[in-house]
Design a protein around this motif. Structure first.
Motif, PDB file in Angstrom:
ATOM      1  N   ALA A 146      23.387  -2.639 -15.324  1.00 35.69           N
ATOM      2  CA  ALA A 146      24.198  -1.532 -15.865  1.00 35.69           C
ATOM      3  C   ALA A 146      24.435  -0.473 -14.793  1.00 35.69           C
ATOM      4  N   ARG A 147      23.439  -0.258 -13.939  1.00 42.17           N
ATOM      5  CA  ARG A 147      23.577   0.785 -12.909  1.00 42.17           C
ATOM      6  C   ARG A 147      24.463   0.360 -11.729  1.00 42.17           C
ATOM      7  N   THR A 148      24.809  -0.934 -11.650  1.00 44.17           N
ATOM      8  CA  THR A 148      25.694  -1.348 -10.560  1.00 44.17           C
ATOM      9  C   THR A 148      27.140  -0.918 -10.810  1.00 44.17           C
ATOM     10  N   GLY A 149      27.457  -0.583 -12.077  1.00 42.24           N
ATOM     11  CA  GLY A 149      28.843  -0.228 -12.405  1.00 42.24           C
ATOM     12  C   GLY A 149      29.659  -1.441 -12.840  1.00 42.24           C
ATOM     13  N   ALA A 150      29.070  -2.645 -12.739  1.00 41.19           N
ATOM     14  CA  ALA A 150      29.793  -3.845 -13.202  1.00 41.19           C
ATOM     15  C   ALA A 150      29.788  -3.860 -14.733  1.00 41.19           C
ATOM     16  N   ARG A 151      30.714  -4.611 -15.307  1.00 47.48           N
ATOM     17  CA  ARG A 151      30.680  -4.836 -16.755  1.00 47.48           C
ATOM     18  C   ARG A 151      29.501  -5.773 -17.023  1.00 47.48           C
ATOM     19  N   VAL A 152      28.758  -5.534 -18.106  1.00 46.72           N
ATOM     20  CA  VAL A 152      27.543  -6.332 -18.321  1.00 46.72           C
ATOM     21  C   VAL A 152      27.584  -7.046 -19.674  1.00 46.72           C
ATOM     22  N   SER A 153      27.252  -8.326 -19.616  1.00 49.94           N
ATOM     23  CA  SER A 153      27.125  -9.142 -20.823  1.00 49.94           C
ATOM     24  C   SER A 153      25.740  -9.784 -20.831  1.00 49.94           C
ATOM     25  N   VAL A 154      25.269 -10.105 -22.039  1.00 53.45           N
ATOM     26  CA  VAL A 154      23.958 -10.744 -22.169  1.00 53.45           C
ATOM     27  C   VAL A 154      24.124 -12.019 -22.990  1.00 53.45           C
ATOM     28  N   ASP A 155      23.452 -13.101 -22.570  1.00 52.23           N
ATOM     29  CA  ASP A 155      23.398 -14.346 -23.353  1.00 52.23           C
ATOM     30  C   ASP A 155      22.064 -14.404 -24.090  1.00 52.23           C
ATOM     31  N   LEU A 156      22.126 -14.700 -25.381  1.00 53.11           N
ATOM     32  CA  LEU A 156      20.903 -14.954 -26.155  1.00 53.11           C
ATOM     33  C   LEU A 156      21.061 -16.291 -26.879  1.00 53.11           C
ATOM     34  N   ILE A 157      19.924 -16.932 -27.160  1.00 46.41           N
ATOM     35  CA  ILE A 157      19.950 -18.189 -27.922  1.00 46.41           C
ATOM     36  C   ILE A 157      19.170 -17.978 -29.223  1.00 46.41           C
ATOM     37  N   HIS A 158      19.825 -18.283 -30.351  1.00 43.83           N
ATOM     38  CA  HIS A 158      19.124 -18.159 -31.640  1.00 43.83           C
ATOM     39  C   HIS A 158      18.944 -19.527 -32.300  1.00 43.83           C
ATOM     40  N   SER A 159      18.311 -19.538 -33.460  1.00 45.41           N
ATOM     41  CA  SER A 159      17.989 -20.774 -34.189  1.00 45.41           C
ATOM     42  C   SER A 159      17.058 -21.647 -33.351  1.00 45.41           C
ATOM     43  N   ARG A 160      16.120 -20.969 -32.668  1.00 53.17           N
ATOM     44  CA  ARG A 160      15.140 -21.711 -31.867  1.00 53.17           C
ATOM     45  C   ARG A 160      14.065 -22.266 -32.800  1.00 53.17           C
ATOM     46  N   PRO A 161      13.418 -23.358 -32.391  1.00 49.35           N
ATOM     47  CA  PRO A 161      12.384 -23.928 -33.257  1.00 49.35           C
ATOM     48  C   PRO A 161      11.327 -22.876 -33.584  1.00 49.35           C
ATOM     49  N   GLY A 162      11.032 -22.723 -34.845  1.00 44.07           N
ATOM     50  CA  GLY A 162       9.972 -21.793 -35.267  1.00 44.07           C
ATOM     51  C   GLY A 162      10.432 -20.351 -35.365  1.00 44.07           C
ATOM     52  N   GLN A 163      11.629 -20.025 -34.928  1.00 45.07           N
ATOM     53  CA  GLN A 163      12.079 -18.629 -34.970  1.00 45.07           C
ATOM     54  C   GLN A 163      12.366 -18.218 -36.428  1.00 45.07           C
ATOM     55  N   THR A 164      11.912 -17.024 -36.786  1.00 44.37           N
ATOM     56  CA  THR A 164      12.214 -16.551 -38.141  1.00 44.37           C
ATOM     57  C   THR A 164      13.434 -15.638 -38.079  1.00 44.37           C
ATOM     58  N   LEU A 165      14.063 -15.460 -39.231  1.00 42.96           N
ATOM     59  CA  LEU A 165      15.223 -14.554 -39.292  1.00 42.96           C
ATOM     60  C   LEU A 165      14.803 -13.131 -38.939  1.00 42.96           C
ATOM     61  N   ALA A 166      13.608 -12.739 -39.387  1.00 45.24           N
ATOM     62  CA  ALA A 166      13.138 -11.365 -39.119  1.00 45.24           C
ATOM     63  C   ALA A 166      12.931 -11.166 -37.617  1.00 45.24           C
ATOM     64  N   LEU A 183      28.136  -9.478 -25.767  1.00 45.27           N
ATOM     65  CA  LEU A 183      26.976 -10.308 -26.096  1.00 45.27           C
ATOM     66  C   LEU A 183      27.442 -11.704 -26.495  1.00 45.27           C
ATOM     67  N   SER A 184      26.852 -12.724 -25.860  1.00 46.08           N
ATOM     68  CA  SER A 184      27.088 -14.109 -26.285  1.00 46.08           C
ATOM     69  C   SER A 184      25.827 -14.553 -27.010  1.00 46.08           C
ATOM     70  N   ALA A 185      25.947 -14.904 -28.271  1.00 42.98           N
ATOM     71  CA  ALA A 185      24.786 -15.345 -29.054  1.00 42.98           C
ATOM     72  C   ALA A 185      25.026 -16.798 -29.434  1.00 42.98           C
ATOM     73  N   TYR A 186      24.325 -17.699 -28.746  1.00 43.83           N
ATOM     74  CA  TYR A 186      24.538 -19.123 -28.961  1.00 43.83           C
ATOM     75  C   TYR A 186      23.462 -19.699 -29.867  1.00 43.83           C
ATOM     76  N   GLN A 187      23.902 -20.578 -30.761  1.00 43.68           N
ATOM     77  CA  GLN A 187      22.929 -21.349 -31.540  1.00 43.68           C
ATOM     78  C   GLN A 187      22.350 -22.417 -30.618  1.00 43.68           C
ATOM     79  N   LEU A 188      21.035 -22.588 -30.632  1.00 42.68           N
ATOM     80  CA  LEU A 188      20.432 -23.618 -29.775  1.00 42.68           C
ATOM     81  C   LEU A 188      21.017 -24.988 -30.130  1.00 42.68           C
ATOM     82  N   THR A 189      21.519 -25.673 -29.125  1.00 44.33           N
ATOM     83  CA  THR A 189      21.974 -27.049 -29.324  1.00 44.33           C
ATOM     84  C   THR A 189      20.931 -27.956 -28.678  1.00 44.33           C
TER      85      THR A 189
END
Ligand SMILES: C[S@@+](CC[C@H](N)C(=O)[O-])C[C@H]1O[C@@H](n2cnc3c(N)ncnc32)[C@H](O)[C@@H]1O
Ligand code: SF4
Length: 381
Positions: A146-166, A183-189
């Motif tokens: 964020a401090r570089t001044g570039a546009r920033v995006s984050v990748d996260l992976i959800h629906s991981r084994p054992g992960q709860t909704l909470a 934000l890119s939120a990918y379902q685990l494939t």
């Protein structure tokens, strides 16, 4: 014509057990040869295509944040020596959090958008995903980015084994409070041939089922919307129009891009026909092909109008802005079967002539595309 370049850098420090991209462990030996081949490949494409301005340049991988700033500058010099750049050109790079220290210099070398592969904000989950960083290190990397001044995006992976909704809710809320615009939120494939697929096959890893994954997806959409991140594509959320991933929009909108580097895919017009290109996957094969033929393609496949229409539908439906129905129907030379899907509330006309998935429809994107392409009466999904 809108044109971008995708540059694939295939090296990683370690190979994550869920990943099936064209990657290999970095040992350093082939790097110089590959850099030279990438530059030569770009220059030859420039000669063949003639004067063009680029909408985007994207360094993907693999782990392109392992490239030195000098290497990035060298490739970008080659790009700008070959092509013009549009005024708002996006020059993006996928970065691993381990490379936080290198980000300011990579931005200094010309990168203006950083996409950080955070994947999880939970140390146990990062361990399960085989990642080489902690949640704390990922947060620090986002701060540096964020401090570089570039546009920033984050990748996260959800629906991981054992992960709860909470647990996912806590992680996602935390991510959405960070200084990011995308934000890119990918379902685990579970990709065939990966260690995760093997573990799932032997019962050591229990993937979430479709119904659970749908709950993760719906929660993701709700939390992102609440935080002001618009879900402009099935897995992608942006704080306003200018924050959308301009390079990825090329893929979804059916625009053109050159695929450079081992295994890179591209789509460009050759002799007036949209053509799918694939570069040689192996490093040596790619380097040799560039040395001998000038470019690294292993195959080119001129898409018949029908195949082009199907691809345009599949990709365009993913976008909230939808797909241009007339354009698809012209290519297919037949109408789409949308009436039943509209009545079931799975697709809707965003505006006259543009068709998109509704929120419930987004859970069945591929099946809906198949049904739109079928000429019979719709079946229940
Ligand atoms: C090709 S990876 C490169 C990113 C970078 N090397 C990293 O790992 O941080 C791009 C993104 O694809 C996503 N990805 C890769 N494999 C996946 C899988 N099996 N399921 C879901 N997402 C995946 C990850 O979120 C990753 O950040
Ligand atoms: S997820 Fe990223 S770091 Fe992991 S193997 Fe794939 S490309 Fe490499």
């Amino acid at each position: 014509m809108t044109l971008g370049i995708y540059i694939h850098w295939p090296f990683c420090r370690r190979i994550c057990p869920y990943c099936d991209f064209n990657v290999r462990r970095w040992r350093g030996e082939e790097e110089a040869g590959l850099l030279g081949a990438i530059c030569a490949d770009i220059a030859e494409h420039g000669r063949r295509l003639g004067p063009q301005s680029l909408h985007s340049v994207h360094f993907g991988g693999g782990t392109p944040s392992m490239l030195t700033p000098q290497a990035i500058a060298r490739i970008l010099d080659c790009v700008t020596g070959t092509f013009g750049l549009e005024d708002a050109v996006e020059i993006g790079l996928e970065a691993n959090p381990e490379d936080a220290g290198a980000l300011p210099e990579l931005v200094g070398a010309g990168i203006n958008r950083l996409s950080l592969g955070v994947q999880a904000l939970d140390d146990a989950a990062l361990g399960q995903l085989g990642r080489g960083h902690t949640a704390y290190a990922a947060l620090e990397a986002i701060d540096v980015a964020a401090r570089t001044g570039a546009r920033v995006s984050v990748d996260l992976i959800h629906s991981r084994p054992g992960q709860t909704l909470a647990a996912w809710e806590a992680e996602l809320r935390r991510a959405l409070r960070l200084e990011i615009e995308h934000l890119s939120a990918y379902q685990l494939t579970i990709e065939a041939g990966t260690p995760f697929a093997k573990a799932a096959g032997s019962g050591r890893l229990l993937p979430q089922d479709t119904e659970q994954a749908a709950q993760f997806y719906e929660l993701t959409q709700a939390l992102c919307a609440e935080a002001g991140f618009c879900g402009y594509e099935i897995s992608n959320h942006a704080k306003g129009e200018s924050a959308r991933a301009r390079h990825n929009l090329l893929y979804w909108r059916g625009d053109d891009w050159l695929g450079i580097g081992p295994g890179a895919h591209g789509r460009i017009a050759l002799a007036g026909q949209r053509t799918a290109t694939i570069a040689w996957r192996g490093l040596k094969d790619y380097i040799d092909a560039v040395a001998q033929a000038g470019i690294g393609w292993e195959s080119t496949d001129a898409l018949a109008a029908e195949a082009e229409g199907e691809e345009m539908l599949l990709m365009g439906l993913r976008l909230a802005e939808g797909v241009d129905v007339q354009r698809v129907e012209r290519l297919l030379r037949r109408p789409l079967s949308s009436t039943g899907l509209m009545q079931s509330g799975l697709v809707h006309a965003v505006r006259p002539g543009r068709l998109a998935l509704t929120l419930p429809g987004r859970l069945f994107a591929d099946r809906i595309a198949v049904q739109l392409l079928a000429s019979e009466a719709p079946v229940a999904l």
